[in-house]
Design an enzyme around this catalytic site. Structure first.
Site, mmCIF file in Angstrom:
data_model
loop_
_atom_site.group_PDB
_atom_site.id
_atom_site.type_symbol
_atom_site.label_atom_id
_atom_site.label_comp_id
_atom_site.label_asym_id
_atom_site.label_seq_id
_atom_site.Cartn_x
_atom_site.Cartn_y
_atom_site.Cartn_z
ATOM 1 C CB THR A 46 2.670 -1.898 11.079
ATOM 2 O OG1 THR A 46 1.426 -2.413 10.562
ATOM 3 C CG2 THR A 46 2.451 -0.523 11.686
ATOM 4 C CG HIS B 162 9.462 -24.359 12.437
ATOM 5 N ND1 HIS B 162 9.437 -24.216 13.798
ATOM 6 C CD2 HIS B 162 10.617 -25.025 12.156
ATOM 7 C CE1 HIS B 162 10.512 -24.779 14.331
ATOM 8 N NE2 HIS B 162 11.256 -25.270 13.348
ATOM 9 C CG HIS C 51 7.635 -28.060 11.017
ATOM 10 N ND1 HIS C 51 7.344 -27.479 12.231
ATOM 11 C CD2 HIS C 51 8.929 -28.468 11.085
ATOM 12 C CE1 HIS C 51 8.423 -27.519 13.003
ATOM 13 N NE2 HIS C 51 9.399 -28.121 12.334
ATOM 14 C CB CYS D 38 0.889 -2.265 4.903
ATOM 15 S SG CYS D 38 0.812 -3.154 6.463
ATOM 16 C CG ASP E 141 -0.350 0.257 2.522
ATOM 17 O OD1 ASP E 141 0.898 0.360 2.589
ATOM 18 O OD2 ASP E 141 -1.095 0.390 3.516
HETATM 19 C C1 RB5 Z 1 -1.857 3.045 6.327
HETATM 20 O O1 RB5 Z 1 -1.823 4.328 6.848
HETATM 21 C C2 RB5 Z 1 -1.504 2.034 7.396
HETATM 22 O O2 RB5 Z 1 -2.553 1.888 8.275
HETATM 23 C C3 RB5 Z 1 -1.150 0.706 6.748
HETATM 24 O O3 RB5 Z 1 -0.073 0.884 5.886
HETATM 25 C C4 RB5 Z 1 -0.727 -0.406 7.683
HETATM 26 O O4 RB5 Z 1 0.288 -0.014 8.540
HETATM 27 C C5 RB5 Z 1 -1.819 -1.118 8.380
HETATM 28 O O5 RB5 Z 1 -1.612 -2.077 9.137
#
Ligand code: RB5
Length: 145
Positions: A68, A99, A134, A66, A9
């Site tokens: 995080t 695993h 596994h 993304c 994203d």
């Molecule tokens: C987008 O702002 C953010 O929420 C997305 O990239 C991600 O970190 C969601 O888990």
């Protein structure tokens, strides 16, 4: 030679572009599924494109990013036959293959450095699945409702 699909994203766009350059310079085949700019978009849409590509055999494995790594992991793991692993350290990069036979590596574009991600991808790409007990556990995942 492995073919790697990659998608992110907006929170992972910058890291995705760097990884594309890095692997293309190494002559590794890449499939860029988007997003194609830093405009805001929704990570479930990117996860869906990746999961379809992996299940259709368009790539051998995938990279999802993304902000995080958490949202896009949650989304991808809703899709059947997908095992998306958030590689938050080097040991986990190895164990996700040994695993979990993970078919998608997930990273946080706002929480991990480019060098960390390259190192963990190197481990991920070069570690085989151990099978045995596994495999039994992975077979059970396939039966979950
Ligand atoms: C987008 O702002 C953010 O929420 C997305 O990239 C991600 O970190 C969601 O888990």
């Amino acid at each position: 030679m492995q073919k790697i699909a990659i998608a992110s994203d907006h929170g992972g766009f910058e890291l995705k572009e760097k990884l594309l350059d890095y692997y293309r310079n190494k002559k590794i085949q890449m499939l860029d599924l988007g997003t194609y700019s830093s405009e805001s978009c929704d990570y479930p849409d990117e996860a869906q494109k990746m999961c379809d590509a992996i299940r259709n055999g368009e790539a051998d494995c995938g990279i999802l990013i993304c902000g995080t790594g958490i949202g896009i992991s949650i989304a991808a793991n809703r899709c059947a036959h997908i095992r998306a692993a958030l590689l938050y350290n080097d040991d986990v990069a190895r164990l996700a293959r040994e695993h979990n036979n993970a078919n998608i590596a997930v990273f946080g574009g706002r929480t991990m450095t480019f060098d960390e991600v390259c190192r963990r991808m190197d481990i991920f790409l070069n570690t085989p699945f151990e099978g045995g007990r596994h495999q039994r556990r992975i077979d059970k995942i396939e039966t979950l409702k």
